[in-house]
Design an enzyme around this catalytic site. Structure first.
Site, PDB file in Angstrom:
ATOM      1  N   GLU A 237     -64.306 -58.034  -1.393  1.00  0.00           N
ATOM      2  CA  GLU A 237     -64.904 -59.951  -1.625  1.00  0.00           C
ATOM      3  C   GLU A 237     -63.272 -60.669  -1.967  1.00  0.00           C
ATOM      4  O   GLU A 237     -63.470 -61.991  -1.575  1.00  0.00           O
ATOM      5  CB  GLU A 237     -64.852 -59.459  -3.349  1.00  0.00           C
ATOM      6  N   HIS A 253     -67.808 -32.248   2.998  1.00  0.00           N
ATOM      7  CA  HIS A 253     -68.982 -31.434   3.706  1.00  0.00           C
ATOM      8  C   HIS A 253     -70.196 -32.895   4.760  1.00  0.00           C
ATOM      9  O   HIS A 253     -71.393 -32.366   4.742  1.00  0.00           O
ATOM     10  CB  HIS A 253     -70.293 -31.473   2.357  1.00  0.00           C
ATOM     11  N   LYS A 348     -77.137 -65.936  -4.069  1.00  0.00           N
ATOM     12  CA  LYS A 348     -77.416 -66.153  -5.447  1.00  0.00           C
ATOM     13  C   LYS A 348     -78.587 -67.451  -5.634  1.00  0.00           C
ATOM     14  O   LYS A 348     -79.531 -67.292  -6.368  1.00  0.00           O
ATOM     15  CB  LYS A 348     -76.074 -65.625  -6.604  1.00  0.00           C
TER      16      LYS A 348
END
Length: 360
Positions: A237, A253, A348
């Protein structure tokens, strides 16, 4: 890009994101104090589970709280980043805490309304907006705070208020000493991180210089796992740059196997950053060191940050604070305004202008 040119820094940072970062220690202290006097939820049943609903900068405070409280909180704490609620979040045994900086985050509003429909206990944390209105209409406890900046710059509030809530509900021990220690540790560390400190003496500027032109992966374990996420999101950001995060021991893993291809990219355009703290589980400290050695042997760029302070809370927030400075300096190095998030604002707007949920 000269990170020591203060006039250029001010031109590239007109909204003064650096001042927001400078203020984080005081923000945490203010949030903790504010949370001591706000109304607690009144429940008809013992709290059996807690769901913390939020997105983006509001959700990271929830991540930090869930990780910090994990060893002492007697009930499960779930961070919910989505619409609605999981099926188990039902009835008065569930406490839903909806956190939205603006009060207008649609996913969080939907979770809050779902909780009311299901008879959950609820509490809202916000600066205002629709969430404040909904809480007032439902006669639900409302915790408001004042902050004019970006949600990501309000992490002291999004975490500190939750910390006060959990302490007052006696779900964790009183944190007054831990908060004071974390605030002091951040202030001591930032003496070498402020913009006026030259790069030769400023480790956050030097680390930012290493990240220019590279895709960074941030590794953390235990209480530093959500801090690794915070580094990633701040690089995204503020610097508008790619980054990702990995949690140890899980990364050993799977992610550890991904060091072969493409070799030219991995060896020249990536950097693995390991966050470590004295409060880490001893085996995870070993894993962090050994994993970094494997990356180095495979020819990858690596570095580490050692958290400061004398408590787990201090370790979390000195690591977080350092990452915020680093991400801001990286934005300046890319000659990018650290406050603007035009891509997020555009999305948005698109969603706000689309009423039909059945879009292709």
């Amino acid at each position: 890009m000269n990170l020591d040119d203060l006039s250029l820094l001010s031109q590239l940072d007109p909204q003064n994101m650096l001042a927001e970062i400078d203020n984080l220690p005081q923000q945490l202290a203010t949030a903790w104090q504010l949370g001591q006097s706000l109304p607690l939820p009144q429940t008809d049943a013992p709290i059996e589970r807690i769901v913390l609903s939020g997105m983006g900068g509001s959700a990271i405070g929830a991540d930090l709280l869930a990780a910090y409280a994990a060893e002492t909180c007697p009930v499960p704490v779930i961070v919910h980043r989505d619409y609605g609620l999981p099926a188990f979040a039902n009835g008065p045994g569930t406490l839903l805490v909806a956190s939205s900086h603006s009060g207008n985050t649609e996913e969080t509003l939907d979770s809050f309304n779902t909780a009311l429909q299901r008879g959950c206990a609820a509490l809202a944390i916000t600066t205002g907006g629709k969430l404040a209105q909904a809480a007032a209409s439902a006669n639900t406890p409302l915790w408001t705070f004042t902050h004019q900046g970006q949600p990501r710059a309000a992490v002291g509030y999004s975490f500190g208020l939750l910390l006060a809530l959990f302490s007052r509900l006696r779900l964790i021990p009183d944190q007054v000493d831990e908060v004071a220690g974390a605030v002091e540790s951040m202030r001591q560390q930032q003496a070498n991180l402020r913009a006026e400190i030259p790069a030769a003496l400023n480790p956050a500027k030097r680390y930012a210089g290493q990240l220019v032109g590279r895709w960074v992966t941030v590794f953390g374990s235990g209480a530093l796992a959500p801090v690794a996420r915070r580094w990633k999101t701040q690089i995204n950001e503020l610097a508008k740059a790619p980054a990702n995060f990995e949690f140890l021991p899980e990364a050993d893993h799977n992610a550890l196997a991904a060091l072969a291809n493409p070799a030219d990219l991995l060896q020249s355009r990536t950097l693995a950053m390991f966050l470590v703290a004295p409060s880490d589980h001893p085996r995870n400290r070993l894993r962090s060191e050994f994993t970094r050695q494997v990356f180095m042997l495979e020819g990858s760029n690596t570095d580490f940050y050692l958290a400061k302070g004398n408590s787990k809370l201090a370790h979390m927030f000195t690591a977080l604070h350092f990452g915020d400075y680093l991400a801001c300096y990286l934005a300046i190095a890319y000659q990018t305004d650290p406050a603007l998030v035009e891509a997020l604002a555009h999305l948005k707007d698109m969603l706000a202008n689309t009423k039909d949920s059945n879009v292709s």
